[in-house]
Write a protein that holds these residues in place. Structure first.
Motif, PDB file in Angstrom:
ATOM      1  N   ILE A 184      37.870  46.595   8.413  1.00 28.72           N
ATOM      2  CA  ILE A 184      36.470  46.876   8.450  1.00 28.72           C
ATOM      3  C   ILE A 184      35.860  44.981   9.105  1.00 28.72           C
ATOM      4  O   ILE A 184      36.478  44.416   9.694  1.00 28.72           O
ATOM      5  CB  ILE A 184      35.795  46.178   7.174  1.00 28.72           C
ATOM      6  CG1 ILE A 184      36.565  44.825   6.438  1.00 28.72           C
ATOM      7  CG2 ILE A 184      35.986  47.003   5.856  1.00 28.72           C
ATOM      8  CD1 ILE A 184      35.691  44.009   4.850  1.00 28.72           C
TER       9      ILE A 184
ATOM     10  N   TYR B 231      34.029  42.563  12.182  1.00 29.71           N
ATOM     11  CA  TYR B 231      32.638  41.401  11.874  1.00 29.71           C
ATOM     12  C   TYR B 231      31.318  42.086  12.126  1.00 29.71           C
ATOM     13  O   TYR B 231      31.747  42.424  12.666  1.00 29.71           O
ATOM     14  CB  TYR B 231      33.686  40.331  12.403  1.00 29.71           C
ATOM     15  CG  TYR B 231      34.053  39.960  12.087  1.00 29.71           C
ATOM     16  CD1 TYR B 231      35.455  39.717  10.385  1.00 29.71           C
ATOM     17  CD2 TYR B 231      36.243  39.494  12.775  1.00 29.71           C
ATOM     18  CE1 TYR B 231      35.977  38.699  10.390  1.00 29.71           C
ATOM     19  CE2 TYR B 231      36.667  39.169  12.344  1.00 29.71           C
ATOM     20  CZ  TYR B 231      37.486  38.393  10.738  1.00 29.71           C
ATOM     21  OH  TYR B 231      38.246  38.146  10.672  1.00 29.71           O
TER      22      TYR B 231
ATOM     23  N   THR C  81      39.538  52.527  16.224  1.00 26.57           N
ATOM     24  CA  THR C  81      40.559  53.019  15.289  1.00 26.57           C
ATOM     25  C   THR C  81      39.299  54.384  14.506  1.00 26.57           C
ATOM     26  O   THR C  81      39.799  54.771  14.295  1.00 26.57           O
ATOM     27  CB  THR C  81      40.409  51.685  14.613  1.00 26.57           C
ATOM     28  OG1 THR C  81      40.649  50.225  15.652  1.00 26.57           O
ATOM     29  CG2 THR C  81      40.554  51.086  13.959  1.00 26.57           C
TER      30      THR C  81
ATOM     31  N   ASP D 221      32.956  43.325   7.827  1.00 33.12           N
ATOM     32  CA  ASP D 221      33.440  41.922   6.360  1.00 33.12           C
ATOM     33  C   ASP D 221      32.532  41.451   7.203  1.00 33.12           C
ATOM     34  O   ASP D 221      31.927  40.860   8.402  1.00 33.12           O
ATOM     35  CB  ASP D 221      34.300  41.991   7.773  1.00 33.12           C
ATOM     36  CG  ASP D 221      35.331  40.960   7.451  1.00 33.12           C
ATOM     37  OD1 ASP D 221      34.793  39.837   6.371  1.00 33.12           O
ATOM     38  OD2 ASP D 221      36.581  40.794   8.498  1.00 33.12           O
TER      39      ASP D 221
ATOM     40  N   TYR E  38      39.527  47.366   0.744  1.00 36.89           N
ATOM     41  CA  TYR E  38      40.055  48.726   0.922  1.00 36.89           C
ATOM     42  C   TYR E  38      40.532  49.442  -0.604  1.00 36.89           C
ATOM     43  O   TYR E  38      40.022  50.202  -1.070  1.00 36.89           O
ATOM     44  CB  TYR E  38      41.946  48.729   1.630  1.00 36.89           C
ATOM     45  CG  TYR E  38      41.850  47.906   2.670  1.00 36.89           C
ATOM     46  CD1 TYR E  38      40.470  48.801   3.488  1.00 36.89           C
ATOM     47  CD2 TYR E  38      42.611  46.750   3.428  1.00 36.89           C
ATOM     48  CE1 TYR E  38      40.865  47.897   5.176  1.00 36.89           C
ATOM     49  CE2 TYR E  38      42.889  46.624   4.470  1.00 36.89           C
ATOM     50  CZ  TYR E  38      41.825  47.584   5.612  1.00 36.89           C
ATOM     51  OH  TYR E  38      41.907  46.822   6.591  1.00 36.89           O
TER      52      TYR E  38
ATOM     53  N   GLY F  55      44.147  47.068  14.224  1.00 33.80           N
ATOM     54  CA  GLY F  55      44.390  46.792  15.952  1.00 33.80           C
ATOM     55  C   GLY F  55      45.894  46.080  15.364  1.00 33.80           C
ATOM     56  O   GLY F  55      45.911  45.249  14.133  1.00 33.80           O
TER      57      GLY F  55
ATOM     58  N   GLU G 293      46.216  43.324  16.152  1.00 32.81           N
ATOM     59  CA  GLU G 293      46.429  41.111  16.089  1.00 32.81           C
ATOM     60  C   GLU G 293      46.266  41.049  14.388  1.00 32.81           C
ATOM     61  O   GLU G 293      46.095  40.048  14.672  1.00 32.81           O
ATOM     62  CB  GLU G 293      45.496  40.738  17.227  1.00 32.81           C
ATOM     63  CG  GLU G 293      43.553  41.903  16.642  1.00 32.81           C
ATOM     64  CD  GLU G 293      43.206  42.490  16.636  1.00 32.81           C
ATOM     65  OE1 GLU G 293      43.806  43.395  16.532  1.00 32.81           O
ATOM     66  OE2 GLU G 293      42.145  43.049  15.765  1.00 32.81           O
ATOM     67  N   ILE G 294      45.566  42.326  14.150  1.00 33.78           N
ATOM     68  CA  ILE G 294      45.587  41.699  12.482  1.00 33.78           C
ATOM     69  C   ILE G 294      47.371  41.999  11.850  1.00 33.78           C
ATOM     70  O   ILE G 294      46.963  42.220  10.533  1.00 33.78           O
ATOM     71  CB  ILE G 294      44.110  42.171  11.945  1.00 33.78           C
ATOM     72  CG1 ILE G 294      44.350  44.181  12.282  1.00 33.78           C
ATOM     73  CG2 ILE G 294      43.265  41.245  11.993  1.00 33.78           C
ATOM     74  CD1 ILE G 294      43.293  43.881  11.353  1.00 33.78           C
TER      75      ILE G 294
ATOM     76  N   HIS H 122      48.206  50.087  16.155  1.00 33.15           N
ATOM     77  CA  HIS H 122      47.658  50.363  17.288  1.00 33.15           C
ATOM     78  C   HIS H 122      47.451  50.144  18.197  1.00 33.15           C
ATOM     79  O   HIS H 122      47.174  47.922  18.367  1.00 33.15           O
ATOM     80  CB  HIS H 122      46.925  51.391  16.698  1.00 33.15           C
ATOM     81  CG  HIS H 122      45.394  51.041  17.610  1.00 33.15           C
ATOM     82  ND1 HIS H 122      44.726  50.428  17.902  1.00 33.15           N
ATOM     83  CD2 HIS H 122      44.653  51.118  16.175  1.00 33.15           C
ATOM     84  CE1 HIS H 122      43.685  49.486  17.614  1.00 33.15           C
ATOM     85  NE2 HIS H 122      43.751  51.331  16.463  1.00 33.15           N
TER      86      HIS H 122
ATOM     87  N   LEU I 170      42.780  48.191  23.600  1.00 29.21           N
ATOM     88  CA  LEU I 170      41.942  49.025  24.393  1.00 29.21           C
ATOM     89  C   LEU I 170      41.750  48.313  25.851  1.00 29.21           C
ATOM     90  O   LEU I 170      40.901  46.722  26.009  1.00 29.21           O
ATOM     91  CB  LEU I 170      40.853  49.927  24.204  1.00 29.21           C
ATOM     92  CG  LEU I 170      40.419  50.961  24.339  1.00 29.21           C
ATOM     93  CD1 LEU I 170      41.259  51.759  23.773  1.00 29.21           C
ATOM     94  CD2 LEU I 170      39.457  51.187  24.074  1.00 29.21           C
TER      95      LEU I 170
HETATM   96  O1  ME8 Z   1      39.189  41.389  12.205  1.00 29.62           O
HETATM   97  N1  ME8 Z   1      41.436  47.202  21.354  1.00 29.62           N
HETATM   98  O2  ME8 Z   1      37.221  42.373  12.546  1.00 29.62           O
HETATM   99  P1  ME8 Z   1      36.811  42.730  14.276  1.00 29.62           P
HETATM  100  C1  ME8 Z   1      42.061  48.405  20.002  1.00 29.62           C
HETATM  101  N2  ME8 Z   1      37.532  41.765   9.912  1.00 29.62           N
HETATM  102  N3  ME8 Z   1      41.504  48.415  19.232  1.00 29.62           N
HETATM  103  C2  ME8 Z   1      40.480  46.647  18.770  1.00 29.62           C
HETATM  104  C3  ME8 Z   1      39.826  46.839  19.972  1.00 29.62           C
HETATM  105  C4  ME8 Z   1      40.583  47.017  21.488  1.00 29.62           C
HETATM  106  N4  ME8 Z   1      40.128  46.198  22.695  1.00 29.62           N
HETATM  107  N5  ME8 Z   1      38.801  45.435  19.543  1.00 29.62           N
HETATM  108  C5  ME8 Z   1      38.418  45.858  18.291  1.00 29.62           C
HETATM  109  C6  ME8 Z   1      38.721  42.159  12.450  1.00 29.62           C
HETATM  110  N6  ME8 Z   1      39.322  46.690  17.872  1.00 29.62           N
HETATM  111  C7  ME8 Z   1      38.486  41.887  10.849  1.00 29.62           C
HETATM  112  C8  ME8 Z   1      39.530  42.900   9.510  1.00 29.62           C
HETATM  113  S1  ME8 Z   1      40.201  43.781   8.022  1.00 29.62           S
HETATM  114  C9  ME8 Z   1      40.723  43.493   5.571  1.00 29.62           C
HETATM  115  C10 ME8 Z   1      39.215  42.914   8.418  1.00 29.62           C
HETATM  116  C11 ME8 Z   1      39.691  47.186  16.365  1.00 29.62           C
HETATM  117  O3  ME8 Z   1      35.283  43.102  13.743  1.00 29.62           O
HETATM  118  C12 ME8 Z   1      40.562  47.450  16.139  1.00 29.62           C
HETATM  119  O4  ME8 Z   1      41.092  48.337  15.113  1.00 29.62           O
HETATM  120  O5  ME8 Z   1      37.484  41.969  14.791  1.00 29.62           O
HETATM  121  C13 ME8 Z   1      40.881  45.993  15.515  1.00 29.62           C
HETATM  122  O6  ME8 Z   1      41.828  45.492  14.843  1.00 29.62           O
HETATM  123  C14 ME8 Z   1      39.617  45.767  14.935  1.00 29.62           C
HETATM  124  O7  ME8 Z   1      38.817  46.525  15.623  1.00 29.62           O
HETATM  125  C15 ME8 Z   1      39.559  44.149  14.646  1.00 29.62           C
HETATM  126  O8  ME8 Z   1      37.631  44.019  14.553  1.00 29.62           O
END
Ligand code: ME8
Length: 634
Positions: free
Chosen positions: A9, A11, A23, A48, A229, A247, A249-250, A276, A279
Motif C-alpha cells: 500500500i 505512501y 508493481t 498507507d 492485507y 519492492g 527495500e521492504i 522485485h 526501476l
Molecule cells: O514502502 N522501482 O510505500 P511506498 C520499483 N507504504 N518499484 C518501486 C519503485 C522503483 N523505483 N519505487 C516504488 C511503502 N516502487 C509502504 C509500504 S506495505 C504494507 C507498506 C514500488 O509508497 C515498490 O513496490 O514507498 C515498492 O516496494 C513500493 O512501491 C514502495 O512504495
C-alpha cells in the motif's frame, strides 16, 4: 479456488509514479493470468496514510491530514483506473474498518503475551518533528540535515526476539516463502544475528490508529500498514494471501515482522512473498530527491499502456533492477510489437481476407510449427508461474519469428497463383492464424487491450478474458470462422515525435501532482534541444607543447593536435592546477568551433574542457580508455 494477491500500500506523501505502477502492472498481470487459469483471483492495493511524515505533508499543503490523504488516495485510485488495472479492493489505512482489524490483531498479540511496555529511545529531529529510524546519536536528519537528538518515550513493544528461531525455520523449510533466492539469503543471514524487540506504538504522534486501552498511544506505521492485507478482505474467507508482491527495500518488514505478528496472533501466514528490483531511470536510481521520476500516464497517453506493460515485463528480468528509458521503450515497441506481433497478425489476417474471403481455412498445420507452439504454450505458462515474465515473452517471440520465417518460405503470394497448391495455402494460412490465436491468448494478461483487439479481428466469439489459458491447445481455431475487420493494432511509433510528446506531458503531470501535494512546482530548467548540443564541436586532442604565459599566473599556452594539418594554439586558465611539463602528451577535450580570440596577445583557437567546483581548481576532462586524436565527442 481462490488466489489472493496484494501490492504494497503506497505512501500518500508522494503521488503515484512509474515505480508504483510497475508493481501494480505485475499484480494486474498475475491476477489476469490466475483468472485465465480458472482461479477466483482477487487483488488488493491501497494507500498507507498514517504517521508523522503524512501529517507534515498535509500541514505543508495547508490541509488537514483527513483532507490531504483523501486527495492523494483518490489520485492513486484514479491512476489505476485510468491505466485499466483490475483491482478488487482499494484499502485505505484511514478506513474505520481497517482500524478495527488492526486493533483486533493487536488484541490477539497482547492476549498471547507478546506485548509489553518499555522506554524507547530514538533519534528525533525537533525541527522536522520526526523520528529518524536507524540513526545513531548525533546523526543528521535526512530531511533537513540538522543533528538529531536522543529522546525517550514510553512505547509498547512487540516481542519480536521470541520469533527468531521460528522465522529461521520458516525461511529454511519453505524456500518459496520469500523469493527471489537472494532476498531469502539476506533475510536468513539477518535473522541468524538474532532479533531485537520492536516498538509498535508512539505517544508523540497524533495521526495514527489509537492502541485500544493505551491512550494516547497510536500504532507505529508498519503494524498498521501490514495489516491492510488482511483488513481489505476481512470476512471474505480469502486469508491467507497467496502472494504479497513488494519492492526489495521492504523485504524485512514483510518477511520478518509480518509473519512474526501473525504467529503471535495465531493466524495463518501468507503463502508467498516476491520482492522485485528497482526501476532505474536512464541507469540512475529513480528517487524523489534526484528528481528523475517518471510517471506512467504521460507514457500511456502517447504510446498506450500496453506499450509500457510490454516494455517493463520484457526488458526487465523480474526480481532484478532494470532501467527505464524513453528510447528503449519506443525501440522495443517498434521491434517487438509493431514489426513483430502486429505485423504477423495483420499480414496473416489480410491474406485470409484476400485469398480465402475472410474465412479461416480448415485445421491443418505445419507439424514443426504445431510442435513448437505446443512447447511454447507449456513453457510460457510455466515461466508465468515462476514470475519469469521476460523469459516467457522471449520464448513466445521465438515462436512468432519461426512463423514469420515459415510464411516467407511458403510464400502464400506465390501459392495463390498455383491452382494445385490450394491445400498448402490453406495449411499455411491456418498455421499462421493458429499461432496468432495462441500468442494472443497467452499475451492477454500482459497486454490486455491490444490482445482484445487482435482477438476480435480473428473473429473469436468467446471473450478473451474467459479463455482458459491452461486448456489452450493447438488446433482449437475453428475452420470456416469468419475473421473481423483488419486494422493495425500497433502502428509504428516515430521516436522523434513520441518522445518529446511524452516528455512534455511528463512536465505537465509533474506540475499537476506537485499542486496536488501542495508543493511549489520546481523551477523550469533551461533545457536545450539536441540540435543545440550538436552545434558544439568537441574533439579529442593531445597536448604537444605547454608553456607558462609571462605575467599571467593562471594561464598556460598550449599547442594541441586535434587531428588537423596544424596544431591549435590554445590559452587556458589552468596554470594553478597543472605544470606545463605534466601536460605534454596528455589527451584532452577541446571545443574546436569557438570563435578565436587573443589572450595576452596570444591567439587562442579553442577551449580546453575542465570541471571545477566553486572556488576549486580545474580538473581536465579525459578518458579511461584510449581514443584517437580528432575523435568527436557526442
Ligand atoms: O514502502 N522501482 O510505500 P511506498 C520499483 N507504504 N518499484 C518501486 C519503485 C522503483 N523505483 N519505487 C516504488 C511503502 N516502487 C509502504 C509500504 S506495505 C504494507 C507498506 C514500488 O509508497 C515498490 O513496490 O514507498 C515498492 O516496494 C513500493 O512501491 C514502495 O512504495
Amino acid at each position: 479456488m481462490k488466489y489472493y494477491l496484494t501490492t504494497p500500500i503506497y505512501y500518500v506523501n508522494a503521488a503515484p509514479h512509474i515505480g508504483h505502477t510497475y508493481t501494480t502492472i505485475v499484480a494486474d498481470l498475475i491476477r489476469r493470468f490466475k483468472t485465465m487459469q480458472g482461479f477466483e483471483a482477487v487483488l488488493t492495493t491501497g494507500t498507507d496514510e498514517h504517521g508523522q511524515k503524512v501529517e507534515r505533508s498535509a500541514r505543508a499543503a495547508g490541509k488537514t491530514p483527513e483532507e490531504f490523504t483523501t486527495i492523494i488516495a483518490a489520485e492513486f485510485r484514479q491512476q489505476w483506473e485510468k491505466l485499466g488495472f483490475k483491482i478488487d479492493h482499494f484499502q485505505r489505512t484511514t478506513s474505520p474498518q481497517h482500524h478495527k482489524v488492526v486493533q483486533g490483531l493487536f488484541k490477539r498479540c497482547l492476549d498471547n503475551g507478546y506485548i509489553y511496555k518499555s522506554a524507547y529511545s530514538g533519534q528525533y529531529c525537533f525541527f522536522d518533528e520526526l523520528y529518524v529510524s536507524d540513526a545513531k546519536p548525533g546523526d543528521p536528519c535526512p530531511d533537513c540535515g540538522r543533528p538529531t537528538e536522543t529522546v525517550t518515550e514510553e512505547n509498547l513493544f512487540f516481542k519480536l526476539s521470541a520469533f527468531t528461531e521460528k522465522l529461521v525455520e520458516l525461511h529454511e523449510q519453505n524456500p518459496d516463502f520469500l523469493q527471489p533466492e537472494t532476498r531469502r539469503n539476506e533475510v536468513l543471514s539477518f535473522l541468524r544475528q538474532g532479533l531485537n524487540d520492536l516498538s509498535i506504538s508512539r505517544t508523540t504522534i497524533k495521526w495514527g490508529i489509537p492502541v485500544p486501552g493505551y491512550a494516547p498511544h497510536v500504532f507505529y506505521v508498519w503494524f498498521d500498514a501490514l495489516t491492510t492485507y488482511m483488513s481489505a478482505v476481512d470476512g471474505l474467507d480469502l486469508w491467507p494471501a497467496d502472494l504479497h508482491l513488494i519492492g526489495k527495500e521492504i523485504v524485512r518488514f514483510h518477511a520478518i515482522y509480518w509473519p512474526a505478528f501473525l504467529m503471535a496472533a495465531g493466524l495463518p501466514l501468507p503463502k508467498r512473498i516476491y520482492a522485485h528490483g528497482w526501476l532505474l531511470f536512464e541507469n540512475d536510481k529513480m528517487s524523489k530527491s534526484r528528481g528523475n521520476i517518471v510517471r506512467a500516464t504521460p507514457i500511456s497517453d502517447v504510446v498506450g499502456i500496453d506499450a509500457l506493460r510490454y516494455f517493463l515485463l520484457r526488458e526487465i528480468v523480474f526480481g532484478q533492477d532494470g532501467s527505464f528509458s524513453y528510447d528503449a521503450l519506443v525501440g522495443r515497441y517498434n521491434s517487438d510489437l509493431a514489426n513483430g506481433l502486429g505485423n504477423l497478425a495483420s499480414r496473416t489476417l489480410t491474406m485470409i481476407r484476400q485469398y480465402r474471403d475472410g474465412a479461416i481455412p480448415a485445421p491443418a498445420g505445419a507439424p514443426a510449427i504445431a510442435e513448437q507452439a505446443r512447447e511454447t504454450i507449456a513453457s510460457v505458462i510455466a515461466a508465468f508461474e515462476r514470475f519469469e515474465f521476460s523469459k516467457a515473452l522471449e520464448t513466445l517471440w521465438a515462436l512468432l519469428s519461426a512463423v514469420d520465417k515459415y510464411i516467407v518460405e511458403q510464400a502464400p503470394w506465390k501459392l495463390i497463383k498455383k491452382p494445385d497448391a490450394a491445400a498448402t495455402l490453406d495449411a499455411t494460412l491456418y498455421t499462421a492464424a493458429e499461432v496468432v490465436r495462441i500468442a494472443t491468448a497467452l499475451l492477454a494478461p500482459v497486454i490486455p487491450d491490444s490482445t482484445a483487439k487482435i482477438w476480435a479481428q480473428l473473429g473469436m466469439s468467446e471473450p478473451l478474458e474467459s479463455v482458459r489459458i491452461d486448456r489452450l491447445a493447438w488446433g482449437q481455431l475453428a475452420g470456416g470462422q469468419k475473421i473481423g475487420e483488419v486494422a493495425a493494432v500497433f502502428p509504428r511509433i516515430d521516436a522523434g515525435v513520441a518522445i518529446p510528446k511524452m516528455q512534455e506531458l511528463e512536465i505537465a503531470e509533474t506540475a499537476r501532482q506537485a499542486a496536488l501535494l501542495g508543493k511549489a512546482p520546481s523551477p523550469p530548467q533551461d533545457l536545450i534541444a539536441i540540435d543545440d548540443f550538436v552545434k558544439v564541436d568537441m574533439r579529442v586532442g593531445v597536448v604537444l607543447d605547454a608553456q607558462a604565459v609571462k605575467g599571467a599566473d593562471k594561464l598556460l599556452h598550449m599547442k594541441v593536435d586535434i587531428g588537423e594539418a596544424k596544431p591549435r594554439s590554445i590559452v587556458a586558465g589552468i596554470a594553478e592546477a597543472y605544470k606545463p611539463e605534466d601536460l605534454v602528451g596528455r589527451k584532452v577535450v577541446i571545443v574546436a568551433n569557438l570563435q578565436p580570440r587573443k589572450l595576452r596577445g596570444i591567439p587562442s583557437e579553442g577551449m580546453i574542457v575542465a570541471a571545477s567546483v566553486e572556488g576549486g581548481k580545474p580538473v581536465l576532462a579525459g578518458f579511461h580508455e584510449d581514443i584517437p586524436v580528432g575523435a568527436r565527442l557526442k
